[in-house]
Design an enzyme around this catalytic site. Structure first.
Site, PDB file in Angstrom:
ATOM      1  N   HIS A  52       3.258  75.068  -9.891  1.00 10.20           N
ATOM      2  CA  HIS A  52       4.154  75.507  -8.819  1.00 10.20           C
ATOM      3  C   HIS A  52       5.372  76.192  -9.432  1.00 10.20           C
ATOM      4  O   HIS A  52       5.745  75.898 -10.580  1.00 10.20           O
ATOM      5  CB  HIS A  52       4.608  74.301  -7.974  1.00 10.20           C
ATOM      6  N   GLU A  54       8.485  75.825  -9.030  1.00  9.38           N
ATOM      7  CA  GLU A  54       9.556  74.909  -9.456  1.00  9.38           C
ATOM      8  C   GLU A  54       9.239  74.266 -10.800  1.00  9.38           C
ATOM      9  O   GLU A  54      10.102  74.174 -11.683  1.00  9.38           O
ATOM     10  CB  GLU A  54       9.757  73.788  -8.418  1.00  9.38           C
ATOM     11  N   CYS A  82       7.438  70.591  -2.651  1.00  6.22           N
ATOM     12  CA  CYS A  82       6.447  69.583  -2.283  1.00  6.22           C
ATOM     13  C   CYS A  82       6.832  68.262  -2.962  1.00  6.22           C
ATOM     14  O   CYS A  82       7.735  68.230  -3.800  1.00  6.22           O
ATOM     15  CB  CYS A  82       5.055  70.045  -2.715  1.00  6.22           C
ATOM     16  N   CYS A  85       6.954  68.407  -6.835  1.00  5.59           N
ATOM     17  CA  CYS A  85       8.130  69.113  -7.353  1.00  5.59           C
ATOM     18  C   CYS A  85       9.406  68.317  -7.099  1.00  5.59           C
ATOM     19  O   CYS A  85      10.322  68.331  -7.920  1.00  5.59           O
ATOM     20  CB  CYS A  85       8.218  70.507  -6.741  1.00  5.59           C
TER      21      CYS A  85
END
Ligand SMILES: [Zn+2]
Length: 148
Positions: A52, A54, A82, A85
């Site tokens: 992801h 992040e 999410c 993260c």
């Protein structure tokens, strides 16, 4: 540079993901008024479920600072982080999270559950939402309408 300026840089990252047919989410990490990392979602390209925006930004930032503790830094991300993260944000000691649009996939109230609910951890993380919300959401709508 304002929060909106940084969010527009995160949007540029999100557009890079879109070009790669990745879910268009971008992230920027800022420490002491300088950008220490920028990244976009790369789950399909790598392939890696944890890639992801992040997570990739947090990893790059730790390399830049030669320190995994990102205390005092601000994470700008186009979509609400999410739960995975959110955990990485807590563990990397990020002080402030600014996101654009709510995370439709994980639900608007639950995605940041780890940060918002584990008060005993006293994360003290400041969360700001709705910066360039429409641009962030439209990019996601564009992706899901065209590819799914
Ligand atoms: Zn995530």
């Amino acid at each position: 540079m304002t929060d909106t300026d940084y969010m527009n840089l995160a949007l540029i990252e999100a557009k890079k993901a879109l070009k790669l047919k990745e879910i268009p989410i971008g992230a920027i990490l800022v420490y002491q008024n300088s950008i220490i990392a920028s990244a976009h979602n790369l789950c399909e390209s790598l392939p890696d479920a944890t890639a992801h925006a992040e997570i990739l930004a947090i990893k790059k930032a730790a390399k830049t600072l030669h320190n995994w503790r990102l205390t005092g830094s601000t994470l700008y991300v186009t979509i609400e982080p999410c739960p995975m993260c959110a955990g990485a944000i807590i563990n990397s000691r990020i002080s402030r999270v600014v996101y654009g649009s709510a995370n439709a996939q994980y639900g608007t109230t639950n995605a940041l559950y780890p940060i918002k609910s584990f008060s005993k951890w006293d994360t003290g993380i400041t969360i700001i939402s709705g910066i360039e919300e429409i641009k962030c959401r439209e990019l996601m709508n564009c992706f899901f309408n065209e590819t799914r």
